[in-house]
Motif scaffolding. Structure first.
Motif, PDB file in Angstrom:
ATOM      1  N   ILE A  95       0.842  -1.201   0.000  1.00 35.14           N
ATOM      2  CA  ILE A  95       0.000   0.000   0.000  1.00 35.14           C
ATOM      3  C   ILE A  95       0.872   1.244   0.000  1.00 35.14           C
ATOM      4  O   ILE A  95       0.633   2.198  -0.752  1.00 35.14           O
ATOM      5  CB  ILE A  95      -0.953  -0.021   1.211  1.00 35.14           C
ATOM      6  CG1 ILE A  95      -2.030  -1.087   1.018  1.00 35.14           C
ATOM      7  CG2 ILE A  95      -1.600   1.345   1.426  1.00 35.14           C
ATOM      8  CD1 ILE A  95      -2.896  -1.317   2.226  1.00 35.14           C
ATOM      9  N   LEU A  96       1.927   1.259   0.836  1.00 32.50           N
ATOM     10  CA  LEU A  96       2.845   2.392   0.857  1.00 32.50           C
ATOM     11  C   LEU A  96       3.529   2.564  -0.493  1.00 32.50           C
ATOM     12  O   LEU A  96       3.776   3.692  -0.936  1.00 32.50           O
ATOM     13  CB  LEU A  96       3.879   2.193   1.964  1.00 32.50           C
ATOM     14  CG  LEU A  96       4.901   3.320   2.165  1.00 32.50           C
ATOM     15  CD1 LEU A  96       4.212   4.617   2.581  1.00 32.50           C
ATOM     16  CD2 LEU A  96       5.941   2.914   3.222  1.00 32.50           C
ATOM     17  N   ALA A  97       3.821   1.446  -1.166  1.00 25.24           N
ATOM     18  CA  ALA A  97       4.480   1.514  -2.475  1.00 25.24           C
ATOM     19  C   ALA A  97       3.581   2.159  -3.528  1.00 25.24           C
ATOM     20  O   ALA A  97       4.079   2.672  -4.537  1.00 25.24           O
ATOM     21  CB  ALA A  97       4.901   0.121  -2.920  1.00 25.24           C
ATOM     22  N   LEU A  98       2.255   2.126  -3.319  1.00 24.87           N
ATOM     23  CA  LEU A  98       1.360   2.820  -4.246  1.00 24.87           C
ATOM     24  C   LEU A  98       1.610   4.324  -4.234  1.00 24.87           C
ATOM     25  O   LEU A  98       1.423   5.008  -5.232  1.00 24.87           O
ATOM     26  CB  LEU A  98      -0.098   2.551  -3.883  1.00 24.87           C
ATOM     27  CG  LEU A  98      -0.628   1.134  -4.082  1.00 24.87           C
ATOM     28  CD1 LEU A  98      -2.024   1.016  -3.491  1.00 24.87           C
ATOM     29  CD2 LEU A  98      -0.644   0.764  -5.562  1.00 24.87           C
ATOM     30  N   GLY A  99       2.012   4.836  -3.088  1.00 25.80           N
ATOM     31  CA  GLY A  99       2.266   6.260  -2.923  1.00 25.80           C
ATOM     32  C   GLY A  99       2.394   6.592  -1.457  1.00 25.80           C
ATOM     33  O   GLY A  99       1.706   5.995  -0.613  1.00 25.80           O
ATOM     34  N   ALA A 100       3.266   7.554  -1.129  1.00 34.07           N
ATOM     35  CA  ALA A 100       3.528   7.878   0.272  1.00 34.07           C
ATOM     36  C   ALA A 100       2.285   8.371   0.999  1.00 34.07           C
ATOM     37  O   ALA A 100       2.185   8.238   2.225  1.00 34.07           O
ATOM     38  CB  ALA A 100       4.636   8.925   0.359  1.00 34.07           C
ATOM     39  N   ASP A 101       1.328   8.951   0.269  1.00 32.83           N
ATOM     40  CA  ASP A 101       0.125   9.494   0.902  1.00 32.83           C
ATOM     41  C   ASP A 101      -0.996   8.469   1.050  1.00 32.83           C
ATOM     42  O   ASP A 101      -1.996   8.756   1.709  1.00 32.83           O
ATOM     43  CB  ASP A 101      -0.422  10.677   0.080  1.00 32.83           C
ATOM     44  CG  ASP A 101       0.443  11.919   0.196  1.00 32.83           C
ATOM     45  OD1 ASP A 101       1.144  12.055   1.209  1.00 32.83           O
ATOM     46  OD2 ASP A 101       0.402  12.753  -0.730  1.00 32.83           O
ATOM     47  N   VAL A 102      -0.857   7.294   0.459  1.00 29.32           N
ATOM     48  CA  VAL A 102      -1.968   6.337   0.478  1.00 29.32           C
ATOM     49  C   VAL A 102      -2.307   5.872   1.899  1.00 29.32           C
ATOM     50  O   VAL A 102      -3.487   5.809   2.256  1.00 29.32           O
ATOM     51  CB  VAL A 102      -1.686   5.141  -0.450  1.00 29.32           C
ATOM     52  CG1 VAL A 102      -2.797   4.093  -0.340  1.00 29.32           C
ATOM     53  CG2 VAL A 102      -1.579   5.622  -1.907  1.00 29.32           C
ATOM     54  N   PRO A 103      -1.315   5.551   2.759  1.00 24.27           N
ATOM     55  CA  PRO A 103      -1.697   5.109   4.112  1.00 24.27           C
ATOM     56  C   PRO A 103      -2.515   6.137   4.873  1.00 24.27           C
ATOM     57  O   PRO A 103      -3.520   5.799   5.509  1.00 24.27           O
ATOM     58  CB  PRO A 103      -0.348   4.845   4.785  1.00 24.27           C
ATOM     59  CG  PRO A 103       0.564   4.479   3.657  1.00 24.27           C
ATOM     60  CD  PRO A 103       0.136   5.365   2.525  1.00 24.27           C
TER      61      PRO A 103
END
Length: 298
Positions: free
Chosen positions: A131-139
């Motif tokens: 999930i973090l690898a999707l983007g730093a803001d996703v979590p």
């Protein structure tokens, strides 16, 4: 069928505190969420599909690289769903649109599986990293709850904010995030204070924020000088408590204590700058309705 709202994410303050050997920048940011955003609908289907509509739908490709599709594959594996994204936030604008869409996809698919009697398993460490690898803001967007966000986005401390309102404005210019970070002269800057105050009013929050920074705003102004015009216009609105840029730009914001002043300010700003995207919305102090989902995913 399950629907989720993808709340606009606003960096009220953003301090760049370092850079890792792999190139990722370390941040210390105060993040809030506003009552304007995209929406995501998920329906059961034999295969995974995505349709995009809304005011900015034409600017968002619906292919396999879309963050919505990547998030859906992470949740579903080889199962299917029919997804529809209604795009109301301008893309690539510093308010977490793509990350919020990915997070809304995860929430919607979890709800869809619950409705089908197939409770999703809690997110494990490997999935959390994905999930973090999707983007730093996703979590942080997954919870859409005010937070202090540190590291590369993986360290989250939940906060409660006082009731306040926000006006967002984007001059509709492209500000590529890599170009902003390249223009950032100093990568190691002081973080936010160790202990954050217990703000009780919008004025207290705004006065404290005025002492903080967005370290990406000066380099973003080098890339797109119009950002300075947007901040100045927001600062000049009656009732505006403070204004600055969010994220890596080009969206900027002003905080208000009064809802009518925020909405009147947004109308005046839109009239004066018809080519800009402008919106007014409440800032959520915290989202109690997310408590159960947060527990289910940690």
């Amino acid at each position: 069928m399950a629907t989720e709202f993808a709340y606009a994410k606003v960096n009220l303050a953003l301090h760049v505190t370092g850079q890792r050997a792999d190139g990722y920048h370390l941040l210390d940011s105060l993040v809030a969420f506003a009552g304007i955003g995209d929406s995501l609908r998920a329906d059961p289907a034999d295969r995974l599909t995505l349709a995009v509509d809304g005011p900015f739908g034409a600017e968002v490709p619906a292919g396999d690289d879309n963050l919505v599709m990547r998030a859906a594959r992470l949740c579903l594996g080889d199962r299917g769903a029919a997804l529809r994204l209604t795009k109301r936030l301008p893309p690539a604008s510093g308010i977490g649109g793509g990350s919020a869409d990915a997070a809304a996809t995860i929430r919607a698919l979890m709800r869809m599986m619950l409705e089908q009697g197939k409770p999703p398993a809690p997110i494990n460490a490997d999935q959390g990293a994905a999930i973090l690898a999707l983007g730093a803001d996703v979590p942080v967007c997954l919870a859409s709850h005010p937070a202090r966000m540190r590291g590369i986005g993986e360290q989250l401390d939940w906060l409660t904010l006082p009731p306040c309102f926000i006006v967002l404005a984007n001059p509709r210019v492209e500000v590529p995030t890599p170009a902003v970070f390249r223009a950032l002269a100093v990568k190691e800057n002081p973080p936010l204070p160790d202990a954050l105050p217990g703000w009780t009013t919008a004025r207290e929050l705004a006065d404290w924020l005025a002492l903080q920074r967005n370290d990406l705003e000066p380099p973003a102004r080098q890339v797109a000088p119009v950002i300075g015009d947007v901040v100045a216009a927001l600062s000049g609105l009656p009732g505006a408590l403070m204004a600055r840029m969010s994220g890596s730009g080009a969206t900027c914001f002003a905080l208000f204590a009064d809802e009518d002043e925020a909405r009147d300010g947004a109308e005046a700003l839109q009239s004066a700058h018809p080519g800009w995207w402008v919106a007014a919305a409440p800032v959520y102090p915290g989202r109690a309705d997310m408590d159960q989902l947060i527990r289910a995913t940690t």
